[in-house]
Design a protein around this motif. Structure first.
Motif, short mmCIF file in Angstrom:
data_model
loop_
_atom_site.label_atom_id
_atom_site.label_comp_id
_atom_site.label_asym_id
_atom_site.label_seq_id
_atom_site.Cartn_x
_atom_site.Cartn_y
_atom_site.Cartn_z
N ILE A 187 21.57 12.99 -18.15
CA ILE A 187 21.72 12.37 -19.48
C ILE A 187 22.72 13.17 -20.31
O ILE A 187 23.63 12.61 -20.94
CB ILE A 187 20.35 12.30 -20.20
CG1 ILE A 187 19.44 11.30 -19.47
CG2 ILE A 187 20.53 11.89 -21.65
CD1 ILE A 187 17.99 11.36 -19.91
N VAL A 218 15.41 6.73 -22.60
CA VAL A 218 16.34 6.01 -21.73
C VAL A 218 15.62 4.82 -21.08
O VAL A 218 16.11 3.69 -21.07
CB VAL A 218 16.92 6.95 -20.64
CG1 VAL A 218 17.61 6.16 -19.54
CG2 VAL A 218 17.90 7.94 -21.27
N CYS A 245 25.65 6.11 -25.15
CA CYS A 245 24.36 6.30 -24.48
C CYS A 245 23.68 7.57 -24.98
O CYS A 245 22.51 7.56 -25.37
CB CYS A 245 24.55 6.40 -22.97
SG CYS A 245 25.28 4.94 -22.22
#
Length: 553
Positions: free
Chosen positions: A318, A255, A333
DNA sequence: ACGGGATGGTGGGTGGTCGT
DNA sequence: ACGACCACCCACCATCCCGT
Protein backbone atom coordinates in the motif's frame (compact mmCIF):
# COMPACT_ATOMS: atom_id res chain seq x y z
CA UNK A 1 9.36 -7.58 -18.51
CA UNK A 2 6.71 -6.35 -20.95
CA UNK A 3 6.73 -3.53 -23.48
CA UNK A 4 3.53 -1.68 -24.34
CA UNK A 5 3.03 -0.18 -27.83
CA UNK A 6 4.98 -0.68 -31.08
CA UNK A 7 7.26 -3.72 -31.51
CA UNK A 8 10.43 -2.96 -29.56
CA UNK A 9 13.87 -3.21 -31.25
CA UNK A 10 14.86 -6.21 -29.11
CA UNK A 11 13.97 -9.88 -28.88
CA UNK A 12 10.29 -9.92 -27.86
CA UNK A 13 7.12 -11.92 -28.52
CA UNK A 14 3.58 -10.62 -28.86
CA UNK A 15 1.22 -11.64 -26.03
CA UNK A 16 -2.54 -11.34 -25.77
CA UNK A 17 -2.89 -8.99 -22.81
CA UNK A 18 -4.67 -5.66 -22.39
CA UNK A 19 -2.41 -2.82 -21.20
CA UNK A 20 -3.50 -0.50 -18.42
CA UNK A 21 -1.51 2.68 -18.97
CA UNK A 22 -1.04 5.70 -16.81
CA UNK A 23 -3.08 8.78 -17.69
CA UNK A 24 -2.76 11.61 -15.21
CA UNK A 25 -3.28 10.09 -11.79
CA UNK A 26 -5.14 6.95 -12.88
CA UNK A 27 -4.80 3.95 -15.20
CA UNK A 28 -6.90 3.41 -18.37
CA UNK A 29 -7.24 0.52 -20.80
CA UNK A 30 -5.37 0.97 -24.06
CA UNK A 31 -5.64 -0.80 -27.42
CA UNK A 32 -1.85 -0.94 -27.81
CA UNK A 33 -0.02 -4.22 -28.30
CA UNK A 34 1.88 -5.93 -25.49
CA UNK A 35 5.26 -7.65 -25.97
CA UNK A 36 7.06 -10.01 -23.62
CA UNK A 37 10.79 -9.30 -23.61
CA UNK A 38 12.90 -12.41 -24.29
CA UNK A 39 16.29 -10.88 -23.47
CA UNK A 40 18.23 -12.18 -20.44
CA UNK A 41 17.19 -10.56 -17.19
CA UNK A 42 20.64 -9.18 -16.41
CA UNK A 43 20.12 -6.66 -19.20
CA UNK A 44 16.66 -5.47 -18.12
CA UNK A 45 17.82 -2.48 -16.12
CA UNK A 46 19.79 -1.12 -19.11
CA UNK A 47 17.13 -2.15 -21.60
CA UNK A 48 14.44 -0.34 -19.64
CA UNK A 49 16.45 2.87 -19.62
CA UNK A 50 17.01 2.60 -23.38
CA UNK A 51 13.38 1.76 -24.18
CA UNK A 52 11.96 4.47 -21.92
CA UNK A 53 14.31 7.01 -23.50
CA UNK A 54 12.83 6.07 -26.90
CA UNK A 55 9.29 6.56 -25.61
CA UNK A 56 8.32 2.92 -24.99
CA UNK A 57 6.24 2.06 -21.95
CA UNK A 58 7.21 -0.96 -19.81
CA UNK A 59 5.63 -3.22 -17.21
CA UNK A 60 7.01 -5.51 -14.49
CA UNK A 61 10.51 -4.28 -15.26
CA UNK A 62 11.75 -4.82 -11.71
CA UNK A 63 10.53 -8.40 -11.14
CA UNK A 64 13.37 -10.94 -11.28
CA UNK A 65 12.78 -14.05 -13.47
CA UNK A 66 13.32 -16.27 -10.43
CA UNK A 67 10.16 -14.74 -8.92
CA UNK A 68 8.30 -15.18 -12.20
CA UNK A 69 9.07 -18.91 -12.27
CA UNK A 70 7.22 -19.28 -8.98
CA UNK A 71 4.33 -16.99 -9.89
CA UNK A 72 3.70 -18.97 -13.07
CA UNK A 73 3.76 -22.26 -11.23
CA UNK A 74 6.94 -23.57 -12.87
CA UNK A 75 8.43 -23.94 -9.41
CA UNK A 76 6.71 -24.73 -6.13
CA UNK A 77 7.53 -23.36 -2.72
CA UNK A 78 9.18 -25.93 -0.48
CA UNK A 79 9.17 -25.11 3.21
CA UNK A 80 11.05 -26.63 6.08
CA UNK A 81 14.63 -27.81 6.42
CA UNK A 82 17.22 -26.99 9.02
CA UNK A 83 18.52 -23.52 9.78
CA UNK A 84 22.20 -23.08 10.51
CA UNK A 85 24.39 -20.12 11.39
CA UNK A 86 27.95 -20.00 10.12
CA UNK A 87 30.79 -17.67 10.93
CA UNK A 88 34.47 -17.48 10.25
CA UNK A 89 36.92 -17.76 13.12
CA UNK A 90 40.64 -17.90 12.28
CA UNK A 91 39.84 -18.87 8.70
CA UNK A 92 37.63 -21.79 9.80
CA UNK A 93 33.87 -21.95 9.25
CA UNK A 94 32.16 -22.77 12.54
CA UNK A 95 28.47 -23.58 12.53
CA UNK A 96 25.50 -24.20 14.77
CA UNK A 97 22.39 -26.12 13.71
CA UNK A 98 19.86 -26.61 16.52
CA UNK A 99 21.92 -27.87 19.44
CA UNK A 100 24.67 -29.22 17.23
CA UNK A 101 27.96 -27.47 16.55
CA UNK A 102 30.52 -28.22 13.89
CA UNK A 103 33.20 -27.04 11.49
CA UNK A 104 32.96 -26.59 7.71
CA UNK A 105 29.57 -26.54 5.96
CA UNK A 106 26.50 -27.47 8.02
CA UNK A 107 24.00 -30.11 6.79
CA UNK A 108 21.20 -27.54 6.64
CA UNK A 109 18.90 -26.12 3.97
CA UNK A 110 19.33 -22.53 5.22
CA UNK A 111 22.84 -21.24 5.83
CA UNK A 112 22.92 -17.78 7.41
CA UNK A 113 26.04 -15.69 7.88
CA UNK A 114 27.26 -12.22 8.78
CA UNK A 115 30.35 -10.87 7.09
CA UNK A 116 32.35 -13.41 5.09
CA UNK A 117 30.14 -15.54 2.84
CA UNK A 118 30.60 -19.29 3.33
CA UNK A 119 30.86 -21.33 0.15
CA UNK A 120 28.21 -23.87 1.15
CA UNK A 121 25.27 -25.55 -0.54
CA UNK A 122 21.72 -24.57 0.36
CA UNK A 123 19.87 -21.29 0.56
CA UNK A 124 22.53 -18.83 1.75
CA UNK A 125 21.16 -15.89 3.74
CA UNK A 126 23.21 -12.72 4.21
CA UNK A 127 21.89 -11.46 7.54
CA UNK A 128 23.44 -8.02 6.96
CA UNK A 129 20.97 -7.54 4.09
CA UNK A 130 17.99 -8.60 6.20
CA UNK A 131 18.73 -6.57 9.32
CA UNK A 132 20.42 -3.54 7.78
CA UNK A 133 22.08 -2.50 11.04
CA UNK A 134 24.84 -3.55 13.35
CA UNK A 135 24.93 -7.19 14.39
CA UNK A 136 24.83 -6.62 18.15
CA UNK A 137 22.29 -3.79 17.82
CA UNK A 138 19.94 -6.21 16.06
CA UNK A 139 20.57 -8.96 18.63
CA UNK A 140 20.04 -6.60 21.59
CA UNK A 141 16.89 -5.14 20.07
CA UNK A 142 15.29 -8.56 19.63
CA UNK A 143 16.67 -10.76 22.36
CA UNK A 144 17.54 -8.32 25.14
CA UNK A 145 20.25 -5.83 26.06
CA UNK A 146 22.02 -8.51 28.13
CA UNK A 147 23.55 -9.64 24.85
CA UNK A 148 25.59 -6.43 24.81
CA UNK A 149 27.53 -7.75 27.81
CA UNK A 150 28.48 -10.73 25.65
CA UNK A 151 29.43 -8.37 22.84
CA UNK A 152 31.85 -6.71 25.24
CA UNK A 153 33.38 -10.04 26.30
CA UNK A 154 33.59 -11.25 22.69
CA UNK A 155 33.55 -15.02 23.36
CA UNK A 156 33.38 -16.82 19.98
CA UNK A 157 30.61 -19.18 21.15
CA UNK A 158 28.47 -16.21 22.19
CA UNK A 159 28.85 -14.71 18.72
CA UNK A 160 27.80 -17.98 17.08
CA UNK A 161 24.82 -18.36 19.40
CA UNK A 162 23.64 -14.81 18.76
CA UNK A 163 24.09 -15.39 15.04
CA UNK A 164 21.97 -18.52 15.33
CA UNK A 165 19.12 -16.62 17.02
CA UNK A 166 19.04 -14.14 14.13
CA UNK A 167 19.30 -16.97 11.58
CA UNK A 168 16.27 -18.79 12.97
CA UNK A 169 14.22 -15.60 13.06
CA UNK A 170 15.25 -14.55 9.54
CA UNK A 171 14.55 -17.98 8.05
CA UNK A 172 11.14 -18.08 9.72
CA UNK A 173 10.29 -14.63 8.32
CA UNK A 174 11.51 -15.53 4.82
CA UNK A 175 9.50 -18.75 4.85
CA UNK A 176 6.42 -16.84 5.99
CA UNK A 177 6.85 -14.44 3.06
CA UNK A 178 7.21 -17.45 0.78
CA UNK A 179 4.07 -19.06 2.20
CA UNK A 180 2.05 -15.87 1.77
CA UNK A 181 3.20 -15.03 -1.75
CA UNK A 182 3.91 -18.43 -3.29
CA UNK A 183 7.39 -17.15 -4.13
CA UNK A 184 10.21 -19.39 -2.90
CA UNK A 185 12.78 -18.17 -0.37
CA UNK A 186 15.59 -18.20 -2.95
CA UNK A 187 13.57 -15.84 -5.18
CA UNK A 188 12.54 -13.65 -2.24
CA UNK A 189 16.24 -13.20 -1.53
CA UNK A 190 16.73 -12.24 -5.19
CA UNK A 191 14.19 -9.44 -4.73
CA UNK A 192 15.96 -8.24 -1.60
CA UNK A 193 19.25 -7.91 -3.52
CA UNK A 194 17.97 -4.69 -5.09
CA UNK A 195 14.50 -4.14 -3.68
CA UNK A 196 12.26 -4.32 -0.62
CA UNK A 197 9.14 -6.19 0.45
CA UNK A 198 7.14 -3.67 -1.59
CA UNK A 199 8.55 -5.11 -4.82
CA UNK A 200 7.58 -8.60 -3.69
CA UNK A 201 4.01 -7.46 -2.96
CA UNK A 202 3.85 -5.73 -6.34
CA UNK A 203 5.00 -8.90 -8.09
CA UNK A 204 1.94 -10.66 -6.69
CA UNK A 205 -0.33 -7.74 -7.67
CA UNK A 206 1.02 -7.89 -11.23
CA UNK A 207 0.55 -11.66 -11.43
CA UNK A 208 -3.08 -11.35 -10.32
CA UNK A 209 -3.70 -8.62 -12.94
CA UNK A 210 -2.03 -10.78 -15.59
CA UNK A 211 -4.23 -13.71 -14.66
CA UNK A 212 -7.18 -11.45 -15.51
CA UNK A 213 -5.66 -10.51 -18.84
CA UNK A 214 -4.04 -7.17 -17.97
CA UNK A 215 -0.58 -5.73 -17.69
CA UNK A 216 -0.13 -2.58 -15.62
CA UNK A 217 2.34 0.00 -16.84
CA UNK A 218 5.31 0.76 -14.60
CA UNK A 219 5.40 4.40 -13.68
CA UNK A 220 7.97 6.40 -11.88
CA UNK A 221 7.77 9.14 -9.31
CA UNK A 222 10.72 11.25 -8.33
CA UNK A 223 9.47 12.31 -4.94
CA UNK A 224 7.81 10.49 -2.12
CA UNK A 225 4.41 11.75 -1.14
CA UNK A 226 4.42 14.10 1.82
CA UNK A 227 4.06 12.20 5.04
CA UNK A 228 1.35 13.37 7.43
CA UNK A 229 2.08 12.74 11.04
CA UNK A 230 -0.89 11.27 12.81
CA UNK A 231 0.46 11.19 16.34
CA UNK A 232 -1.08 13.30 19.07
CA UNK A 233 -0.65 13.43 22.83
CA UNK A 234 -2.65 15.21 25.53
CA UNK A 235 0.13 16.55 27.79
CA UNK A 236 3.48 15.34 29.11
CA UNK A 237 3.15 13.40 32.34
CA UNK A 238 2.68 10.10 34.10
CA UNK A 239 -0.70 8.42 33.59
CA UNK A 240 -1.92 5.37 35.52
CA UNK A 241 -4.19 2.55 34.34
CA UNK A 242 -4.27 3.40 30.64
CA UNK A 243 -6.20 1.26 28.14
CA UNK A 244 -4.58 0.71 24.74
CA UNK A 245 -6.91 0.14 21.78
CA UNK A 246 -5.59 -0.67 18.32
CA UNK A 247 -7.16 -1.10 14.92
CA UNK A 248 -5.93 -4.40 13.57
CA UNK A 249 -4.55 -3.86 10.02
CA UNK A 250 -6.25 -0.49 9.61
CA UNK A 251 -4.90 0.47 6.17
CA UNK A 252 -5.54 -2.96 4.57
CA UNK A 253 -9.02 -3.02 6.14
CA UNK A 254 -9.81 0.35 4.55
CA UNK A 255 -8.50 -0.91 1.19
CA UNK A 256 -10.80 -3.92 1.42
CA UNK A 257 -13.79 -1.99 2.78
CA UNK A 258 -13.70 0.59 -0.02
CA UNK A 259 -12.26 -1.62 -2.78
CA UNK A 260 -9.28 0.70 -3.22
CA UNK A 261 -7.34 -0.46 -6.29
CA UNK A 262 -5.02 1.33 -8.73
CA UNK A 263 -6.71 -0.27 -11.74
CA UNK A 264 -10.17 1.14 -10.96
CA UNK A 265 -9.39 4.48 -9.29
CA UNK A 266 -11.32 7.36 -10.90
CA UNK A 267 -12.46 10.84 -9.88
CA UNK A 268 -16.11 11.02 -8.84
CA UNK A 269 -18.27 13.43 -6.89
CA UNK A 270 -19.44 11.15 -4.07
CA UNK A 271 -16.36 9.02 -3.39
CA UNK A 272 -13.67 9.03 -0.72
CA UNK A 273 -11.69 12.18 -0.13
CA UNK A 274 -8.13 11.70 -1.38
CA UNK A 275 -6.29 14.52 0.37
CA UNK A 276 -6.05 17.56 -1.87
CA UNK A 277 -6.78 15.57 -5.04
CA UNK A 278 -10.56 15.68 -4.61
CA UNK A 279 -12.86 12.68 -4.32
CA UNK A 280 -12.21 9.26 -5.84
CA UNK A 281 -14.28 6.11 -6.38
CA UNK A 282 -12.92 2.55 -6.57
CA UNK A 283 -14.41 -0.74 -7.74
CA UNK A 284 -11.96 -3.23 -6.31
CA UNK A 285 -9.73 -5.17 -8.69
CA UNK A 286 -6.75 -7.50 -8.65
CA UNK A 287 -4.78 -5.51 -6.09
CA UNK A 288 -7.66 -5.09 -3.63
CA UNK A 289 -8.42 -8.80 -4.01
CA UNK A 290 -4.85 -9.81 -3.19
CA UNK A 291 -4.89 -7.56 -0.12
CA UNK A 292 -8.29 -9.01 0.86
CA UNK A 293 -6.85 -12.52 0.73
CA UNK A 294 -3.78 -11.47 2.76
CA UNK A 295 -5.95 -9.69 5.33
CA UNK A 296 -8.12 -12.78 5.83
CA UNK A 297 -4.99 -14.91 6.20
CA UNK A 298 -3.57 -12.53 8.77
CA UNK A 299 -6.77 -12.49 10.81
CA UNK A 300 -6.98 -16.28 10.88
CA UNK A 301 -3.34 -17.26 11.45
CA UNK A 302 -1.94 -17.99 14.87
CA UNK A 303 1.65 -17.93 13.63
CA UNK A 304 3.43 -14.70 14.54
CA UNK A 305 5.96 -14.96 11.71
CA UNK A 306 3.18 -15.41 9.14
CA UNK A 307 1.22 -12.54 10.67
CA UNK A 308 4.28 -10.26 10.57
CA UNK A 309 5.10 -11.23 6.99
CA UNK A 310 1.54 -10.44 5.88
CA UNK A 311 1.61 -7.14 7.76
CA UNK A 312 4.81 -6.17 5.96
CA UNK A 313 3.49 -7.25 2.57
CA UNK A 314 0.26 -5.29 2.96
CA UNK A 315 1.78 -2.14 4.41
CA UNK A 316 4.69 -2.09 1.96
CA UNK A 317 2.35 -2.83 -0.97
CA UNK A 318 0.00 0.00 0.00
CA UNK A 319 2.78 2.43 0.95
CA UNK A 320 4.52 1.85 -2.38
CA UNK A 321 1.60 3.50 -4.18
CA UNK A 322 3.17 6.78 -3.11
CA UNK A 323 6.83 5.85 -3.25
CA UNK A 324 9.60 7.34 -5.37
CA UNK A 325 11.12 5.13 -8.04
CA UNK A 326 9.59 2.50 -10.35
CA UNK A 327 6.40 0.72 -9.44
CA UNK A 328 2.63 0.59 -9.36
CA UNK A 329 2.04 4.21 -8.49
CA UNK A 330 -1.39 5.45 -7.36
CA UNK A 331 -1.45 8.68 -5.40
CA UNK A 332 -5.28 8.80 -5.07
CA UNK A 333 -5.28 5.25 -3.65
CA UNK A 334 -2.79 6.02 -0.91
CA UNK A 335 -4.27 9.43 -0.16
CA UNK A 336 -7.80 8.00 0.06
CA UNK A 337 -6.66 5.43 2.63
CA UNK A 338 -4.65 7.96 4.61
CA UNK A 339 -7.37 10.58 4.55
CA UNK A 340 -9.96 8.09 5.73
CA UNK A 341 -7.65 6.93 8.53
CA UNK A 342 -7.05 10.56 9.52
CA UNK A 343 -10.82 11.18 9.58
CA UNK A 344 -11.33 8.27 11.98
CA UNK A 345 -8.42 9.49 14.09
CA UNK A 346 -9.93 12.97 14.35
CA UNK A 347 -13.33 11.51 15.20
CA UNK A 348 -11.79 9.47 18.04
CA UNK A 349 -10.14 12.62 19.40
CA UNK A 350 -13.37 14.56 19.22
CA UNK A 351 -15.34 11.81 20.97
CA UNK A 352 -12.89 10.56 23.60
CA UNK A 353 -10.04 13.10 24.09
CA UNK A 354 -7.45 10.32 24.36
CA UNK A 355 -4.24 10.54 26.34
CA UNK A 356 -2.31 9.54 23.25
CA UNK A 357 -2.89 8.20 19.75
CA UNK A 358 -0.86 7.35 16.67
CA UNK A 359 -2.57 6.54 13.35
CA UNK A 360 -4.25 3.30 14.38
CA UNK A 361 -3.96 3.33 18.16
CA UNK A 362 -5.92 5.09 20.91
CA UNK A 363 -4.87 5.32 24.56
CA UNK A 364 -7.57 6.32 27.06
CA UNK A 365 -8.34 6.10 30.78
CA UNK A 366 -9.40 2.56 31.68
CA UNK A 367 -13.05 3.50 32.27
CA UNK A 368 -13.43 4.97 28.77
CA UNK A 369 -12.35 1.77 26.99
CA UNK A 370 -15.89 0.37 26.68
CA UNK A 371 -17.12 3.50 24.93
CA UNK A 372 -14.22 3.45 22.47
CA UNK A 373 -14.86 -0.23 21.70
CA UNK A 374 -18.54 0.33 20.89
CA UNK A 375 -17.57 3.24 18.63
CA UNK A 376 -15.12 0.90 16.85
CA UNK A 377 -17.79 -1.78 16.46
CA UNK A 378 -20.11 0.76 14.79
CA UNK A 379 -17.63 1.58 12.01
CA UNK A 380 -18.16 -1.57 9.94
CA UNK A 381 -15.41 -3.58 8.29
CA UNK A 382 -12.81 -2.47 10.83
CA UNK A 383 -11.53 -4.28 13.90
CA UNK A 384 -10.78 -2.17 16.96
CA UNK A 385 -9.37 -4.27 19.83
CA UNK A 386 -8.47 -3.69 23.45
CA UNK A 387 -4.78 -4.56 23.49
CA UNK A 388 -4.48 -4.28 27.26
CA UNK A 389 -4.34 -1.91 30.22
CA UNK A 390 -0.98 -0.43 31.22
CA UNK A 391 -0.22 0.36 34.87
CA UNK A 392 1.98 3.28 33.91
CA UNK A 393 2.04 5.33 30.72
CA UNK A 394 4.52 8.19 30.40
CA UNK A 395 4.40 10.91 27.77
CA UNK A 396 7.67 12.81 27.41
CA UNK A 397 7.93 16.57 27.03
CA UNK A 398 9.46 17.96 23.85
CA UNK A 399 12.51 20.17 24.13
CA UNK A 400 10.48 23.14 22.98
CA UNK A 401 7.45 22.37 25.12
CA UNK A 402 4.38 20.24 24.50
CA UNK A 403 4.42 16.48 23.93
CA UNK A 404 7.34 14.80 22.17
CA UNK A 405 5.32 12.79 19.68
CA UNK A 406 5.97 9.09 19.22
CA UNK A 407 7.97 9.08 22.43
CA UNK A 408 6.41 7.24 25.32
CA UNK A 409 6.93 4.51 27.87
CA UNK A 410 4.34 1.94 28.82
CA UNK A 411 4.82 -0.44 31.71
CA UNK A 412 2.73 -3.16 33.28
CA UNK A 413 2.82 -6.77 34.37
CA UNK A 414 6.61 -6.64 34.68
CA UNK A 415 6.92 -5.63 31.03
CA UNK A 416 8.27 -2.37 29.69
CA UNK A 417 7.95 -0.87 26.23
CA UNK A 418 9.80 2.27 25.23
CA UNK A 419 9.06 4.04 21.96
CA UNK A 420 10.95 6.85 20.27
CA UNK A 421 14.58 7.79 20.12
CA UNK A 422 14.13 10.51 22.72
CA UNK A 423 13.44 7.99 25.47
CA UNK A 424 15.04 4.75 24.30
CA UNK A 425 17.95 4.00 26.55
CA UNK A 426 20.57 4.03 23.83
CA UNK A 427 23.57 6.30 24.23
CA UNK A 428 23.57 5.55 27.95
CA UNK A 429 26.04 3.44 29.93
CA UNK A 430 25.12 -0.26 29.82
CA UNK A 431 24.27 -0.40 33.52
CA UNK A 432 21.57 2.25 33.06
CA UNK A 433 20.39 0.63 29.85
CA UNK A 434 20.01 -2.73 31.58
CA UNK A 435 18.19 -1.21 34.55
CA UNK A 436 16.12 1.36 32.67
CA UNK A 437 12.98 -0.19 34.21
CA UNK A 438 14.21 1.00 37.63
CA UNK A 439 14.65 4.53 36.28
CA UNK A 440 11.08 4.45 34.95
CA UNK A 441 9.77 3.17 38.28
CA UNK A 442 11.44 6.11 40.03
CA UNK A 443 9.81 8.53 37.57
CA UNK A 444 6.39 6.91 38.08
CA UNK A 445 6.79 7.43 41.84
CA UNK A 446 7.71 11.09 41.41
CA UNK A 447 11.47 10.73 41.91
CA UNK A 448 14.45 12.07 39.96
CA UNK A 449 15.50 9.91 36.99
CA UNK A 450 18.93 11.55 36.67
CA UNK A 451 19.86 10.78 40.27
CA UNK A 452 18.46 7.27 39.84
CA UNK A 453 20.81 6.77 36.89
CA UNK A 454 23.76 8.20 38.83
CA UNK A 455 22.91 5.82 41.70
CA UNK A 456 22.92 2.87 39.33
CA UNK A 457 26.35 3.90 38.02
CA UNK A 458 27.80 4.19 41.52
CA UNK A 459 27.09 0.50 42.15
CA UNK A 460 27.62 -0.78 38.62
CA UNK A 461 30.22 -3.38 37.62
CA UNK A 462 33.08 -1.49 35.91
CA UNK A 463 32.53 -2.94 32.42
CA UNK A 464 28.95 -1.63 32.46
CA UNK A 465 30.02 2.01 32.67
CA UNK A 466 30.45 2.20 28.89
CA UNK A 467 28.06 3.14 26.11
CA UNK A 468 27.65 0.78 23.18
CA UNK A 469 27.47 1.98 19.60
CA UNK A 470 28.22 0.45 16.23
CA UNK A 471 29.84 2.22 13.30
CA UNK A 472 30.40 0.84 9.82
CA UNK A 473 34.01 0.86 8.60
CA UNK A 474 33.06 2.41 5.29
CA UNK A 475 31.46 5.34 7.09
CA UNK A 476 34.29 5.67 9.57
CA UNK A 477 36.79 6.05 6.73
CA UNK A 478 35.00 9.07 5.30
CA UNK A 479 34.40 11.03 8.48
CA UNK A 480 36.03 14.45 8.30
CA UNK A 481 35.42 15.83 11.75
CA UNK A 482 35.71 12.95 14.19
CA UNK A 483 33.85 13.36 17.46
CA UNK A 484 35.01 11.65 20.63
CA UNK A 485 32.91 8.65 19.65
CA UNK A 486 34.71 8.40 16.31
CA UNK A 487 38.05 8.74 18.03
CA UNK A 488 37.14 5.72 20.12
CA UNK A 489 35.83 3.94 17.03
CA UNK A 490 39.12 4.46 15.18
CA UNK A 491 41.09 3.22 18.12
CA UNK A 492 38.94 0.07 18.33
CA UNK A 493 38.84 -0.39 14.54
CA UNK A 494 42.63 -0.73 14.47
CA UNK A 495 42.36 -3.62 16.91
CA UNK A 496 39.56 -5.73 15.44
CA UNK A 497 38.42 -6.97 12.04
CA UNK A 498 34.71 -6.54 12.85
CA UNK A 499 32.25 -4.63 10.67
CA UNK A 500 30.46 -2.71 11.99
CA UNK A 501 33.03 -1.83 14.62
CA UNK A 502 31.59 -2.48 18.08
CA UNK A 503 32.54 0.51 20.19
CA UNK A 504 32.27 0.62 23.96
CA UNK A 505 33.10 4.19 24.91
CA UNK A 506 32.45 7.09 27.25
CA UNK A 507 33.13 10.76 26.47
CA UNK A 508 35.48 12.29 29.01
CA UNK A 509 37.18 15.64 29.46
CA UNK A 510 39.39 15.97 26.37
CA UNK A 511 39.67 12.18 26.07
CA UNK A 512 37.32 9.32 25.37
CA UNK A 513 37.37 6.21 27.51
CA UNK A 514 37.30 2.76 25.95
CA UNK A 515 37.51 -0.21 28.30
CA UNK A 516 40.25 0.85 30.73
CA UNK A 517 42.03 3.15 28.31
CA UNK A 518 41.75 6.91 27.87
CA UNK A 519 42.31 7.90 24.23
CA UNK A 520 42.90 11.42 22.90
CA UNK A 521 42.24 12.75 19.41
CA UNK A 522 45.66 11.74 18.13
CA UNK A 523 44.77 8.19 19.19
CA UNK A 524 47.29 8.36 21.99
CA UNK A 525 46.27 6.12 24.85
CA UNK A 526 46.94 5.97 28.57
CA UNK A 527 45.43 3.67 31.20
CA UNK A 528 42.33 4.91 33.02
CA UNK A 529 41.20 3.79 36.46
CA UNK A 530 37.70 2.74 37.46
CA UNK A 531 36.87 5.76 39.58
CA UNK A 532 37.97 8.17 36.85
CA UNK A 533 35.62 6.39 34.41
CA UNK A 534 32.81 6.21 36.96
CA UNK A 535 32.99 9.97 37.50
CA UNK A 536 32.91 10.55 33.74
CA UNK A 537 29.87 8.28 33.43
CA UNK A 538 27.99 10.18 36.14
CA UNK A 539 28.84 13.53 34.53
CA UNK A 540 27.72 12.15 31.20
CA UNK A 541 24.26 11.00 32.34
CA UNK A 542 23.67 14.32 34.10
CA UNK A 543 24.03 16.04 30.71
CA UNK A 544 21.65 13.71 28.87
CA UNK A 545 18.44 15.22 27.65
CA UNK A 546 16.71 11.84 27.53
CA UNK A 547 16.98 11.56 31.32
CA UNK A 548 16.35 15.24 32.06
CA UNK A 549 13.23 15.12 29.91
CA UNK A 550 11.82 12.50 32.28
CA UNK A 551 12.64 14.79 35.19
CA UNK A 552 10.43 17.58 33.78
CA UNK A 553 7.26 15.51 33.96
C1' DA B 1 36.82 53.43 30.71
C1' DC B 2 38.94 49.74 28.37
C1' DG B 3 40.56 45.13 26.88
C1' DG B 4 41.20 40.25 27.54
C1' DG B 5 39.88 35.90 29.31
C1' DA B 6 36.28 32.97 30.99
C1' DT B 7 31.59 31.56 30.63
C1' DG B 8 27.30 30.42 28.59
C1' DG B 9 23.80 30.32 24.99
C1' DT B 10 22.69 29.61 20.09
C1' DG B 11 22.61 27.89 15.63
C1' DG B 12 24.42 25.20 11.96
C1' DG B 13 26.75 21.02 10.49
C1' DT B 14 27.79 16.02 11.01
C1' DG B 15 26.78 11.38 12.12
C1' DG B 16 23.79 7.85 13.90
C1' DT B 17 19.27 5.63 15.04
C1' DC B 18 14.34 5.00 14.89
C1' DG B 19 9.98 4.64 12.66
C1' DT B 20 7.15 4.57 8.70
C1' DA C 1 14.34 5.67 1.11
C1' DC C 2 13.32 9.49 3.86
C1' DG C 3 12.21 12.69 7.80
C1' DA C 4 12.61 13.48 12.66
C1' DC C 5 15.34 13.56 16.40
C1' DC C 6 19.45 13.17 19.54
C1' DA C 7 24.53 13.74 20.82
C1' DC C 8 28.39 16.09 19.64
C1' DC C 9 31.33 19.75 17.85
C1' DC C 10 32.51 24.25 16.55
C1' DA C 11 32.02 29.09 15.39
C1' DC C 12 30.04 32.99 16.91
C1' DC C 13 28.23 36.30 20.01
C1' DA C 14 26.87 38.54 24.42
C1' DT C 15 27.93 39.04 29.01
C1' DC C 16 30.57 39.31 33.06
C1' DC C 17 34.61 39.74 35.85
C1' DC C 18 38.76 41.71 36.76
C1' DG C 19 43.11 43.98 36.26
C1' DT C 20 45.09 47.92 34.29
Amino acid sequence: MFVIGARPPIRAERVDLIPLVRRGLTYVESSDAVWRVCEPAERWEQLRAKLVAKGYRVSQSYIPPSVRRYLHGERKVELGGGVAAVYVKDGVFKWRLGDEYGVGCPPAKYVAYWGQRPNCNGVVIDLKKIYKRGFWSAVAERFGDQWLLKALRGEPDDVLNALYLLAVEAARFLEALALATGVGVDAVLDVFENNSVAALAEAVFHREAERRGYVIEDSRRHFDMPYFDMARGRAPGVYKRVAELDFKSLFPSLVVKHGVDPTTARPCSNGLRAGGLGRYCFDGGPVADVIHKWLDQRLSTGDKAVSDALKWLMNAGIGAWGKAGWGMICEPCLLAVRTEAARLFDEAWRLFSPIYGDTDSIYVEEDKAGGVLSWGASLGGLRLELRGVWDVFILAPARRGGVAEKNYVKAGGGGLEVKGGLLRPHDVPLAVRLRYGDVIRVVAEGGDPVEAAVGILQNAPPEQLFIYRAVWRERLAEINKPSLFHTAARYVAERCSCDPVDVFYLPGDGVVYTPWVAVDKRLRARPADVEEVRRAAAEYVRRLWKLRALRLI
